[in-house]
Motif scaffolding. Structure first.
Motif, PDB file in Angstrom:
ATOM      1  N   UNK A   5     -59.479 -24.545   8.410  1.00 25.82           N
ATOM      2  CA  UNK A   5     -60.476 -24.819   9.434  1.00 25.82           C
ATOM      3  C   UNK A   5     -59.794 -25.549  10.577  1.00 25.82           C
ATOM      4  N   UNK A   6     -59.576 -24.849  11.686  1.00 25.38           N
ATOM      5  CA  UNK A   6     -58.998 -25.520  12.851  1.00 25.38           C
ATOM      6  C   UNK A   6     -60.068 -26.387  13.489  1.00 25.38           C
ATOM      7  N   UNK A   7     -59.783 -27.672  13.654  1.00 24.24           N
ATOM      8  CA  UNK A   7     -60.696 -28.595  14.330  1.00 24.24           C
ATOM      9  C   UNK A   7     -59.935 -29.216  15.497  1.00 24.24           C
ATOM     10  N   UNK A   8     -60.377 -28.945  16.702  1.00 27.50           N
ATOM     11  CA  UNK A   8     -59.631 -29.416  17.850  1.00 27.50           C
ATOM     12  C   UNK A   8     -60.505 -29.596  19.064  1.00 27.50           C
ATOM     13  N   UNK A   9     -59.858 -29.765  20.190  1.00 26.32           N
ATOM     14  CA  UNK A   9     -60.555 -29.896  21.465  1.00 26.32           C
ATOM     15  C   UNK A   9     -60.340 -28.632  22.283  1.00 26.32           C
ATOM     16  N   UNK A  10     -61.197 -28.430  23.259  1.00 32.30           N
ATOM     17  CA  UNK A  10     -61.054 -27.270  24.141  1.00 32.30           C
ATOM     18  C   UNK A  10     -61.576 -27.628  25.519  1.00 32.30           C
TER      19      UNK A  10
END
Length: 236
Positions: free
Chosen positions: A87-92
């Motif tokens: 599960x990629x959890x990041x900012x955008x």
């Protein structure tokens, strides 16, 4: 067994790994959200931890920046450590008027300007998409937790600094919600290995609403809704 980029032992990673880009964000999650967290890898400072959340098993590891980096780590996790879900959890960055800073986006699809998929020698264009079961699980949990999420297509770009390009407006016209740099690579690796992946993003800045932007410190601490959603959805 250790790989060229991960020095964990067999069994150190649980079936599901949360993957922020920043290894210090992985450390933050381990220290603030997980119980009995232990460091399992630290090659090149790319920290990884395994522990539990409310008694349920979960791992977290940094991916670095860009499709080349996340493709290396995801390939090794899937292929050598028995990981099934990343599960990629990041900012955008936000493109669409329908999303604002601090909103959470779940990426149903990940368009890209990368040439990454050329390695598959296809007679066409591969469309990197999330695993539907992971997506619907996160969506249902978000409703349960009263976390407003936006679901749609994002852009995984090879360029952070676009040298003055206005090309983002064309992506916006096609319904792209926002831009980041890893999901298309992760989705492609997962598809090639018959594994599962999902990308979730907190909007940290916006191409239209340019008066609001998160500092690096705020990016670390204001992603808690997304982190909680991921943990509540996928720890098991």
């Amino acid at each position: 067994m250790a790989t060229p980029h991960i020095n964990a032992k067999e069994g150190d990673f649980h079936k599901t790994v949360l993957m922020p880009g920043d290894p210090l964000r992985a450390k933050y999650i381990a220290e603030h959200f997980l119980e009995e967290a232990r460091e399992v890898t630290n090659v090149r400072g790319m920290l990884g931890y395994s522990g539990s959340y409310k008694g349920k098993k979960i791992s977290v590891m940094g991916s670095g920046m860009g499709i080349p980096s996340i493709s290396i780590y995801s390939h090794e996790l899937y292929s050598f450590y028995g990981v099934e879900n990343i599960i990629r959890i990041g900012s955008c960055g936000g493109y669409s008027e329908d999303v604002k800073v601090n909103d959470v986006i779940i990426a149903q699809g990940a368009s890209t300007n990368s040439n990454f998929a050329s390695q598959f020698h296809l007679d066409g264009t591969f469309a990197p998409i999330a695993d539907f079961k992971l997506l619907i699980k996160a969506y249902n949990k978000a409703n349960e937790l009263n976390i407003d999420v936006k679901i749609g297509n994002i852009l995984s770009s090879d360029n952070f600094y676009a040298q003055g390009s206005e090309g983002w407006k064309r992506w916006k016209e096609l319904g792209i919600l926002g831009v980041e740099m890893e999901a298309a690579g992760l989705y492609s690796v997962a598809a090639s290995l018959n594994k599962k992946a999902l990308g979730m993003f907190t909007v940290s800045d916006h191409f239209i609403y340019t008066d609001t932007i998160l500092s690096s410190k705020e990016r670390e601490t204001k992603l808690n809704d997304m982190i909680t959603l991921a943990l509540e959805s996928f720890a098991e």
